[in-house]
Scaffold this active site. Structure first.
Site, short mmCIF file in Angstrom:
data_model
loop_
_atom_site.label_atom_id
_atom_site.label_comp_id
_atom_site.label_asym_id
_atom_site.label_seq_id
_atom_site.Cartn_x
_atom_site.Cartn_y
_atom_site.Cartn_z
N ASN A 37 0.82 -1.22 0.00
CA ASN A 37 0.00 0.00 0.00
C ASN A 37 0.85 1.27 0.00
O ASN A 37 0.36 2.36 0.29
CB ASN A 37 -0.95 0.00 1.20
CG ASN A 37 -0.21 0.10 2.52
OD1 ASN A 37 1.03 0.06 2.56
ND2 ASN A 37 -0.95 0.24 3.60
N ASP A 38 2.16 1.14 -0.29
CA ASP A 38 3.11 2.25 -0.45
C ASP A 38 3.63 2.81 0.86
O ASP A 38 4.39 3.77 0.87
CB ASP A 38 2.50 3.39 -1.29
CG ASP A 38 3.58 4.29 -1.92
OD1 ASP A 38 4.60 3.74 -2.39
OD2 ASP A 38 3.43 5.52 -1.90
N ASP A 169 23.32 37.77 -2.22
CA ASP A 169 22.33 38.65 -1.61
C ASP A 169 22.81 39.09 -0.23
O ASP A 169 23.80 38.57 0.29
CB ASP A 169 20.96 37.97 -1.51
CG ASP A 169 21.03 36.62 -0.80
OD1 ASP A 169 21.75 36.54 0.22
OD2 ASP A 169 20.40 35.67 -1.26
N LYS A 192 19.60 41.74 -4.30
CA LYS A 192 18.73 40.76 -4.96
C LYS A 192 17.27 40.97 -4.58
O LYS A 192 16.95 41.26 -3.44
CB LYS A 192 19.16 39.34 -4.58
CG LYS A 192 18.35 38.25 -5.27
CD LYS A 192 18.85 36.85 -4.92
CE LYS A 192 18.20 36.30 -3.70
NZ LYS A 192 18.51 34.86 -3.48
N ARG A 194 13.67 38.65 -5.15
CA ARG A 194 13.13 37.38 -5.65
C ARG A 194 11.65 37.56 -6.00
O ARG A 194 10.87 38.02 -5.18
CB ARG A 194 13.29 36.28 -4.60
CG ARG A 194 12.79 34.92 -5.06
CD ARG A 194 13.06 33.83 -4.05
NE ARG A 194 14.47 33.47 -3.97
CZ ARG A 194 15.07 32.63 -4.82
NH1 ARG A 194 14.39 32.10 -5.81
NH2 ARG A 194 16.35 32.36 -4.66
#
Length: 317
Positions: A37-38, A169, A192, A194
């Protein structure tokens, strides 16, 4: 070191083996299996009772698989009456999720810290957190190492008389400044912004770069978009040479290939906190081992000695 037991998950067994080789102890066996079932199942196949147990597992892709594996390892060690459980997490990927910068989002860095402690972790040993304040998300002791010493030892083979260490940054500028002091270099930083996970803009570089040998230093390189953007700004300023260095070489989505194809990048240096697949490596890549530093930290934790000497070069640690 009779009372120590080191186990590894499936994220980076080579690093765990190297740490054990430096410690002079065997790597205790463990088994990870998957049910139909993983669901994952982890079995620690070495004795844990009243022992000092160290679980080595960086959170690398697939991160969620490796996280659950680590939680199950903690729980298994606790259920086996381990004397103390220390999670050795060279890379804590959820450290990027350190603040609520949009409505209705989870602060994943704190949640994962809570999960680890709930699963039984009594101590955490990690390296170069993306945001140092993540240290405070844990309610158990955290030893926060850095790789600046290893990086500095590598770069000292070069003439550093005209070198500038450039942080992409301002957030990483403190680490870049500490590194620059270690190798006797100047320091500079990019301004920087984002806009998305993979879209950044660097408007300028603050510091002296023209005609100098540049070492771009970041804590981690994932898609490489920040470094590539910084290289564009640096080229406008005319440096003499460019090298790129980071602690965590994640190199997702072909980043290593893209960086390696930059003709003016002489070298890309990272450490082995995370595995870098051999088939993705380029001639420009140098991978430095941080196993000796982790082994020494494990030895000191086990013996009840001070670990601070291993990271006293960096302010705020």
């Amino acid at each position: 070191m009779r009372d120590i037991a080191v186990f590894t998950g499936s994220a980076h067994p080579e690093l765990a083996e190297e740490i054990c080789a430096h410690l002079g102890v065997p790597l205790s066996p463990s088994r990870v299996s998957r049910f139909a079932n993983d669901c994952l199942e982890v079995q620690l196949q070495g004795n844990c009772r009243e022992r000092d147990v160290f679980l080595v597992q960086p959170l690398v892709a697939p991160v969620q698989e490796h996280l659950v594996e680590l939680l199950l390892m903690c729980d298994a060690a606790r259920g086996a009456s381990a004397g103390r459980i220390t999670v050795v997490m060279p890379h804590y990927s959820y450290a990027r999720s350190d603040k609520k910068d949009a409505p209705r989002i989870s602060i994943g860095g704190r949640l994962v810290a809570d999960l680890l402690v709930s699963a039984g972790a009594g101590r955490v040993l990690t390296m170069t957190l993306h945001s140092p304040q993540v240290h405070g998300f844990f309610s158990v002791p955290v030893d926060h190492l850095h790789a600046l010493r290893e990086l500095a030892a590598h770069f000292r083979q070069y003439d550093l008389s005209r070198t500038t260490v450039v942080s992409p940054d301002l957030g990483n500028a403190k680490e870049a400044a500490a590194f620059a002091r270690m190798i006797g270099a100047q320091v500079a930083a990019g301004a920087k912004q984002r806009f998305a996970d993979d879209r950044v803009s660097i408007s300028s570089v603050i510091g002296e770069v023209a005609g100098r040998d540049v070492i771009v230093l970041d804590d981690e390189i994932a898609k490489g978009s920040t470094v590539l953007e910084l290289l564009q700004r640096l080229r406008e300023l005319g440096p003499r040479s460019i090298r790129v260095a980071c602690t965590h070489g994640l190199f997702a989505a072909g980043a290593l290939k893209r960086l390696g194809e930059q003709p003016d990048v002489l070298e890309i240096v990272c450490t082995n906190t995370v595995p870098v697949p051999v088939e993705e490596r380029t001639d420009k890549l140098r991978v430095l081992s941080i196993a000796p530093a982790f082994a020494e930290a494990v030895r000191r934790i086990h013996n009840g000695e001070s670990v601070s000497a291993l990271f006293d070069a960096l302010p705020g640690h």
